[in-house]
Structures are given as C-alpha cells and as structure tokens.
Design a protein around this motif. Structure first.
Motif, short mmCIF file in Angstrom:
data_model
loop_
_atom_site.label_atom_id
_atom_site.label_comp_id
_atom_site.label_asym_id
_atom_site.label_seq_id
_atom_site.Cartn_x
_atom_site.Cartn_y
_atom_site.Cartn_z
N ALA A 16 7.24 -29.82 54.17
CA ALA A 16 6.21 -28.99 53.53
C ALA A 16 6.10 -27.60 54.16
O ALA A 16 5.00 -27.11 54.45
CB ALA A 16 4.86 -29.71 53.57
N ILE A 17 7.22 -26.95 54.37
CA ILE A 17 7.21 -25.58 54.89
C ILE A 17 6.77 -24.63 53.77
O ILE A 17 7.29 -24.68 52.65
CB ILE A 17 8.61 -25.19 55.41
N LYS A 18 5.84 -23.75 54.08
CA LYS A 18 5.25 -22.88 53.05
C LYS A 18 6.18 -21.74 52.64
O LYS A 18 6.19 -21.34 51.48
CB LYS A 18 3.93 -22.30 53.56
N HIS A 19 6.94 -21.21 53.59
CA HIS A 19 7.80 -20.06 53.26
C HIS A 19 9.12 -20.19 54.01
O HIS A 19 9.15 -20.38 55.23
CB HIS A 19 7.12 -18.74 53.65
N ILE A 20 10.22 -20.09 53.26
CA ILE A 20 11.56 -20.20 53.83
C ILE A 20 12.38 -18.97 53.45
O ILE A 20 12.54 -18.69 52.26
CB ILE A 20 12.29 -21.47 53.32
N ASP A 21 12.87 -18.27 54.44
CA ASP A 21 13.88 -17.23 54.22
C ASP A 21 15.24 -17.86 54.50
O ASP A 21 15.47 -18.39 55.60
CB ASP A 21 13.68 -16.03 55.15
N ALA A 22 16.11 -17.83 53.50
CA ALA A 22 17.43 -18.46 53.64
C ALA A 22 18.51 -17.40 53.48
O ALA A 22 18.49 -16.62 52.52
CB ALA A 22 17.61 -19.56 52.61
N VAL A 23 19.47 -17.36 54.42
CA VAL A 23 20.54 -16.37 54.42
C VAL A 23 21.88 -17.09 54.27
O VAL A 23 22.16 -18.04 55.01
CB VAL A 23 20.53 -15.54 55.72
N GLU A 24 22.69 -16.64 53.32
CA GLU A 24 24.02 -17.20 53.12
C GLU A 24 25.02 -16.07 52.88
O GLU A 24 24.75 -15.14 52.11
CB GLU A 24 24.02 -18.17 51.94
N LEU A 25 26.15 -16.16 53.54
CA LEU A 25 27.16 -15.11 53.49
C LEU A 25 27.92 -15.09 52.16
O LEU A 25 28.19 -14.04 51.61
CB LEU A 25 28.14 -15.31 54.65
N ASN A 26 28.28 -16.27 51.66
CA ASN A 26 29.17 -16.35 50.50
C ASN A 26 28.36 -16.49 49.21
O ASN A 26 27.74 -17.53 48.96
CB ASN A 26 30.11 -17.54 50.65
N PRO A 27 28.37 -15.47 48.34
CA PRO A 27 27.60 -15.56 47.10
C PRO A 27 28.10 -16.65 46.17
O PRO A 27 27.32 -17.15 45.34
CB PRO A 27 27.79 -14.16 46.47
N GLN A 28 29.37 -17.05 46.30
CA GLN A 28 29.89 -18.10 45.43
C GLN A 28 29.26 -19.46 45.74
O GLN A 28 29.05 -20.28 44.86
CB GLN A 28 31.41 -18.19 45.55
N VAL A 29 28.95 -19.70 47.01
CA VAL A 29 28.27 -20.93 47.39
C VAL A 29 26.86 -20.95 46.81
O VAL A 29 26.39 -21.97 46.28
CB VAL A 29 28.23 -21.07 48.93
N ILE A 30 26.20 -19.81 46.88
CA ILE A 30 24.86 -19.72 46.29
C ILE A 30 24.92 -19.95 44.79
O ILE A 30 24.09 -20.67 44.22
CB ILE A 30 24.24 -18.34 46.60
N GLU A 31 25.92 -19.37 44.14
CA GLU A 31 26.05 -19.54 42.70
C GLU A 31 26.27 -21.01 42.33
O GLU A 31 25.78 -21.49 41.30
CB GLU A 31 27.21 -18.68 42.18
N LEU A 32 27.03 -21.72 43.16
CA LEU A 32 27.25 -23.14 42.90
C LEU A 32 25.93 -23.90 42.83
O LEU A 32 25.68 -24.68 41.91
CB LEU A 32 28.11 -23.75 44.01
N VAL A 33 25.09 -23.68 43.84
CA VAL A 33 23.84 -24.42 43.94
C VAL A 33 22.79 -23.89 42.96
O VAL A 33 22.03 -24.67 42.36
CB VAL A 33 23.29 -24.38 45.39
#
Length: 835
Positions: free
Chosen positions: A339-356
């Motif tokens: 139950a974390i209220k705010h999450i900043d998430a950093v990912e290098l590869n935009p293709q991985v983000i696009e997958l999810v």
C-alpha cells in the motif's frame, strides 16, 4: 590518372568508411546476442587487424594495384559488400563457447578462426582507403577527412538503423551501401578517363535489386545454447511469442504452455504461495525477468513478500519510494502489496515499458497505468542526479544477470554501484529513509563484499562516525539485501528484521550488535563469509582485509567503474591448484581473455609490421638499391634508398604513427565512458562522443593541409599542445563540468557535450595527415605500410585502453594518451638527420 581525387571518389571513400564503422558497431550488437557482450568487443578489436593486413598487403603490391587503380577499388568495394554478411554467418557457425575456453584448447582454435574470418570485410574496406592514400599522395588530408567524416556518419547511421530494424537485417543495408559506393566509382569517379565501367554499373544495379527483393530467411542468428533463453527453450511447450529490437537490446518474450514458468529469485524455502502465470522476458537472450499475471488483488502476488527484497517494507511504513530499474514490474507489484501511496519508477529501456504498459497491459493488470505510479524512461544514475525529491526508500534489485558476479561481465562499466552513485542515492533519502540493494549470492562472496566496502567507504567520507550503526544485511539461498539507513538503526527495526528472517528462514548477515551465533543458521555455508566481511570492513583493519581478500573488492569509483572486476593476480596460482576440483569457476575469465587478446594483438602487429619491415625492405621502399624504384619524389635519384634502414628514419616513422594509433583511441574510449554520466545513457554517449570525435577530426584533417605549408616542426606542436591542454583541463575538471551540465536541460546537455568535444577532436584529426603528407614528399612507398601501422595500433589500443582503465582508471588513460601525443610530436618525420 589524375593526381587529385574527384568528389565522387571521396564520396565513395566516405560511404565505405561509414559502412565499415557501422559493421563494427553492428557486430558488437550481433555478438552480444549470440554470445556475450564482452567477447563482442574483443572480436571487433581483433577483426580490425584487417586494417593492418591491408597496409602491408598494399605496401607489397602497391605498383600492381596502382596501375589498375579503378578495377582494384571497385573489386574491393564489392568484396566488402558480400563478405560483410557472409563472414558473420560463417563465424556464427563455429561452435565457440567462451565458458570452455580455459580448459578446452580447441576453443582457442575456434576463437582464432572467428578472428580471421571477421578480418576479411575490414581488410577489403581498408584496401579502398589505403590504396587511395598511395594513389593520391598529395591529397592525403582530403582523403583522411572523407574517411573520418564517413566513419562519424556511420556511427550515427547504424544507431538509427538499430531503432528501425532487427540487427541481422542491417547486414543487407551494408551490402547495398558497398554496392552504392561501387556504383559511384563505376559511374562517376572515372568519367572522362576512357575507362569502360558500364559492365560494373549494370552488375551493381542487378545485384542491388536482387538483394532488395530476395527473401531474407537466410539471415538467422544462432544463439549460444549456453545462454538462459536457449536453456529455457529446451523445455517442451516453450516458444518465443514476441520479439522487439533496439540498440539497447533484443527483447524476446517466451511463453511456456506446458510447464508453468516460475520466476521468483531468492524465494524463501518456507513460502506457501507460488507465482501466478508468468511470461519470460529476455534481453539479448539473457538476463531473464518476468511479466506476472495480475488481477489487481495483492494476495495473488504475496510470494513477493517471501524474498529478501521485501525487508525494507517490514521495517516501517513508507509513503514515497523510488524504484530504479522497474523492468517488467516485480518490484512495483511488491510495493503495491504494501500500500505505498506514491511510486517513482525508472526504467532505461522503453521497449520493456511498452511491453508491460501496452502490449501485455491486460496480462499485467495495467500495472504501469496506476495513478500511484509515475514512470520515467531514463538511466537510473542520471535520474537521481537531476532529481530534487527525497524518498523514504530507494530500491535497486537484481538489475544484472546472475553471471555478472561470475566474471562474465568483469569488463563491463557499471556506474550504478560506484561510491559517487551511492553518495547520490543517500543524499536523496529523507530522514530515516532506506537505500535497499539486492544482489545475487556467490560463494565465495565477491560483489556483495565489494558493495559493502563501497558503502562503508562512502559513509566514512560523509563523516559518519559509526557506519556500522546505519547498515543491515540479510541473505537467502540465492540473494542478499543490503540496507543503508539515513540515520541510526533502532532496536525496533532490529526486532522487526529478526522476525522477518525467522519467518522466512533468511540468515541475518549484519545489524548493529549482531553476534556470531546468530548468523549462518538456515542456509549454512562452510563459514559465515559475509558476516566476517562486514565485521572486518567496519573494523580498524579494513584496508588489510581488502588487501588480503582473495578477490578485488576495492571500492568502485566513477574513475574505475568496473564493479564486477574481481581479479587478483596473486590469487591465480591458488585457483590453478584447484583446477581438478572445480576451481576454474572462480576464475575471472573475461579479464584473462582480455590479456590473452592483447598478447595476440601484439604478436599479430609484430608479424604484420616488424617482420615485413625486416624481410621485404626493398619492396617496402625502405632500402631500394635496384635502381628501379616505384615513384621517386622530385629530386630523388633512382638506385638510392627512399629510407635508409641504418639511419633510423623508418623507426621514427613507426613510432610516430604507432603512438597516434594508440593515443587517438585511448582518448575516445575514456571520453565515451566519462560522458555516460552527463548523457545518462551508454548508447547516447557512444553515439554523441564517437560521431563528434570522428566528424570534427575529419574537419581537422582537411584544415591540416594549411599547416603543412608552414615549417613542419612548429606546426605539429600546435595541435599536440591544444590536445594536451584540453585533455588535462577536461580530465581534472570533469567533476565540475559534469555537475554544471547535469543541472541543464537535455538539449543543452547534448549541445554542450558536442561543443566540449569538438575542439579536441578537431586537433586530434591533424597529426596523422600532417605526418602522412610529409611521408608523401620524402618516402611515398611507405604510405601503405603506415596505413597498416595505424590499423594494428588501433587493434592493440582498443584492448589496452580497457585494461588500463580497469587497472588504473580513466584519468590515467587520458594522461597516458597525452604523453603518447607528445612522444609522437618528438618523433615527427622530417628530412633532416636522424636522431
């Protein structure tokens, strides 16, 4: 034949130079996929022996090719075109397995075979440039400018192509680029010289059309059976269902329809729940992660609370957290379940983000579309450097493949775990906040102890009187988690830690006040390695412990960011003594193979330069006493040697051009690595730094023709003096430069980076054509041989620069390059008496 190269020929030289550089970068990507990335760099470096072979080959046959220059140029252009894909396809058929090379001698033969095969395309490309140098002796500056400018554009072009196409498909583009260069030569370069090239033109057009419209099924990648993707695909019912490619890697999604995929690194042996359905995601056929089916109910992913990475969530409640390396979302799922209220998430590869986020959004429960999550496409270190926010928790969890700790990645730079990086992370913690880093377990420990040493060193430099009061560490059978607190660990936190470990059968490694009887109780090791390391590193004899440790665990720094380099020479005999009992797996094979490659490169250079110099002095133009010299410069007499061997002039030439070959690449490699911090991305650093160096060096080469008209000794001192001054200023002031640029916007950062590199690259492009112009006046027969010297020096330089950077750091590498430039200036070839 005119004594001045026309614009079409210069354009063809630029195209073939761009193609050769693009092929070099492309091979790095291809071998990263089918093997491992550090072998890709070694193979590329040794493949550049083609330039050295070309120099000697042209030196021994220059007259024959000079008489049929146009045919030789077009033939080599076409041979490059066809050999580029053919040699790669042939090389990947060789059953080379780097993991066996230390105990299976035949693997050395396989490796040498790959070297020889990959030499051919570079050999043909180098022939075009080297022969043009000799044919147009008075225009070396223009030819060298075309060569460097083409290479600069090629380094940018191949990166753009990697965004648009799968790597193996780019081989067709390289074929077409070589044919295009041949077409330019056949149709335009020899116009008006009564040379019939119509057959060549028709052949080029026909071949090009065939390649464009022919099926490309023959372009397949044979991925090593020892990579994790290949192993998973051996399981019945598994198959690749999706693939995406970019310069950051080849992303493959694998589904297992028969045997359920279960990926939960370090899962407690007490766990009563298991992961739901998962899809495996591989980067370059390795470094597996997983997309987990999620329906929005935290109970379905409760298995994530049974890993060591869950510890910080049990020490206290958090409001704002930062996840570095969000990947396919496991760390975010774990945070959501708490139950974390705010999450900043950093990912290098935009293709991985696009997958999810897009392709498998329904499968992943639209995880990245949650209102509690703010997603950033960025490099972890760069994001933290520019962020002004503080967090309750900064999490870094298993960002590297399991093999990274075992020597497979010992030559890879990693700025995530340097002292400066950890200092940045700690400065972004709020009061009582945690930095949590999860790593793989290795026996004996390597990266875990190195990480401990680096953290403790950072705390000491921050004037923390008792670093041991701020550190806790636990381990499972597969992973360890180190937590550094922005404050003193409380007794309540220690109580919670003990409860967490007891429920999951995790072993506490260290917390303030821990005793020896509390460690090594569940996953029992022969001795409590990490506990002993932690207590020793926190004690008064930490330096002695680091010095005596079997592996190199010196704290990593931005100047020496080789976090996974653990090799120590004095440990080598002990490892060899354990050869029959499996001690070979403790070997830092990557580092030793790099040294073997350096020795091989030196041997090849001696074979290609020193031996021909000794055996074929007459044909090389060093001592031509036959009275029938090739092209004697004006005022020279037939029957007189171009370069008297006894005078030592040929040694001056060798030293000058060899030093330039070493120094140029030394500075390039050092600046690429340093500018990763500024540009936040290795890919962009390579592209910006390499292309700027090459393009501005091309401009400097073109301008150098004006300097050659002045007295040469003072003239060569000017670019060398500027190189030395700028190199020293940038090296010593880089921390301030980086601090300033990190405060600017993205566009400004790139513009300033180019402006900083441009004057240095401009001056670095001058010494080579200036020396070549002088040789063209005094001993033109040596021009092809000089081209070979430069090529072989580049082979040695690429490997040697990496070894120097690993052992001594990038600052030493830059100062050594400056010394080499100064030495080259001292040995600048002239017509005066030998020293």
């Amino acid at each position: 034949m005119t004594t001045k190269p026309g614009l079409p020929l210069l354009l063809a030289i630029a195209v073939i130079s761009a193609s050769a550089l693009a092929y070099e970068v492309l091979l790095m990507r291809l071998f990263s996929i089918i093997q491992w990335h550090h072998f890709a760099y070694m193979i590329i470096s040794l493949a550049l022996l083609g330039y050295g072979v070309s120099g000697v080959f042209l030196a021994l046959n220059r007259e024959r090719f000079s008489r049929s220059f146009h045919w030789a140029i077009m033939t080599n252009l076409l041979l490059f075109s066809f050999s580029a894909p053919a040699c790669f396809l042939l090389a990947q058929q060789i059953p080379f397995n780097p993991a066996e090379i230390l105990w299976t001698p035949v693997q050395f033969l396989y490796l040498c075979s790959i070297y020889l095969i990959l030499t051919l395309p570079f050999f043909f490309a180098a022939n075009v440039i080297g022969l043009s140098f000799y044919q147009f002796k008075g225009q070396v500056s223009a030819i060298y400018a075309a060569d460097l400018s083409g290479a600069g554009l090629g380094s940018v072009g191949v990166i753009l192509l990697l965004f648009l196409m799968f790597p193996e498909k780019i081989l067709i583009v390289l074929v077409l680029s070589g044919i295009f260069a041949a077409l330019i030569v056949s149709a335009y370069a020899f116009r008006g010289q009564h040379i019939d090239t119509s057959n060549w033109t028709v052949a080029c057009i026909v071949i090009g059309l065939v390649l464009v419209f022919a099926p490309t099924g023959w372009l397949t990648l044979n991925i090593s059976p020892y990579k994790s993707q290949s192993k998973l695909l051996l399981i019945p019912g598994t198959k690749v269902i999706d693939q995406f490619s970019s310069p950051l890697g080849l992303i493959s999604v694998v589904k297992s329809e028969v045997t359920p995929l279960r990926y939960a690194p370090g899962l407690s042996l007490n766990a009563t729940t298991e992961p739901p359905e998962q899809l495996a995601v591989f980067t370059d056929a390795d470094n597996m992660t997983a997309i987990t089916r999620y329906n929005g109910n935290p109970d379905t992913v409760s298995y994530l609370d049974q890993t060591t990475s869950a510890l910080p969530y049990h020490l206290r409640q958090h409001a704002d957290i930062l996840i570095l390396g969000a990947g396919t979302g496991s760390d975010i799922l774990r945070a959501n379940s708490h139950a974390i209220k705010h999450i900043d998430a950093v990912e290098l590869n935009p293709q991985v983000i696009e997958l999810v986020k897009e392709k498998y959004a329904d499968f992943a429960g639209h995880l990245y579309s949650s209102a509690d999550i703010k997603l950033y496409v960025d490099e972890a270190r760069g994001f933290v450097a520019t962020s002004k926010q503080t967090y309750d928790l900064i999490n870094i969890s298993l960002l590297d493949a399991f093999g990274a700790s075992a020597g497979l990645y010992s030559m890879a730079e990693n700025y995530l775990y340097t002292g400066e990086a950890l200092q940045d992370y700690l400065q972004h913690l709020g009061p009582g906040g945690y930095l949590s880093i999860t790593r793989w377990i290795k026996i004996p420990p390597r990266d875990e102890t190195k990480l401990l040493a680096t953290v403790i060193d950072v705390l000491k430099m921050a004037k923390v009187e008792q670093p041991g009061q701020r550190i806790i560490m636990i381990r499972s059978w597969q992973t360890s988690t180190l937590i550094v607190k922005n404050g003193v660990i409380s007794s309540d936190e220690i109580k919670r830690l003990k409860q967490f470990c007891n429920e999951r059968s995790f072993d506490p490694v260290y917390y303030p006040g821990i005793s020896a009887r509390e460690v090594n109780r569940f996953t029992i090791q022969s001795q409590p390695y990490l506990y002993e390391a932690a207590t020793a590193l926190l004690g008064n004899q930490s330096k002695a412990f680091i010095d005596d440790y079997k592996f190199n665990i010196e704290p990593a720094t931005d100047n020496q960011p080789y976090f996974f380099h653990f090799f120590k020479w004095r440990t080598l005999p002990e490892i060899f003594s354990l050869w029959d009992s499996g001690g070979i797996f403790l070997m830092e094979s990557g580092y030793l193979l790099l040294i073997a490659a350096l020795l091989q490169a030196i041997a090849a250079s001696l074979l290609l330069i020193a031996l021909p110099l000794r055996l074929w002095k007459n044909r090389l133009g060093i001592t031509n006493l036959s009275g029938t010299d090739l092209h004697l410069p004006e005022g020279r007499q037939a029957g007189k040697p171009d370069v008297k061997a006894e005078s030592g002039s040929h040694l001056r030439v060798l030293v000058y051009f060899f030093c330039l070959g070493l120094a140029f690449l030394f500075i390039e490699i050092a600046f690429i690595q340093k500018f990763i911090l500024i540009l936040h991305h290795p890919l962009y650093a390579i592209t910006v730094v390499l292309s700027t160096f090459l393009l501005t060096a091309g401009a400097g080469s073109y301008f150098s023709e004006k300097l050659t008209r002045s007295p040469l000794k003072p003239a060569i001192m000017l670019p060398v003096a500027v190189i030395s001054l700028l190199g020293i200023l940038y090296s010593l002031g880089f921390e301030s430069i980086a601090g300033f640029l990190l405060e600017t916007g993205y566009l400004s950062r790139y513009i300033f980076s180019i402006l900083l590199i441009a004057p240095l690259g401009f001056c670095m492009g001058m010494p080579f054509p200036m020396g070549l112009a002088k040789i063209s006046q005094t001993a033109p027969a040596l021009i092809p041989w000089i081209w070979g010297i430069n090529g072989c020096a580049s082979v040695i330089s690429a490997i040697l620069a990496t070894l120097i950077a690993i052992q001594f750091g990038f600052t030493v590498l830059i100062f050594l390059a400056i010394s080499l430039y100064c030495l080259a200036a001292w040995f600048f070839p002239d017509s005066g008496p030998a020293r």
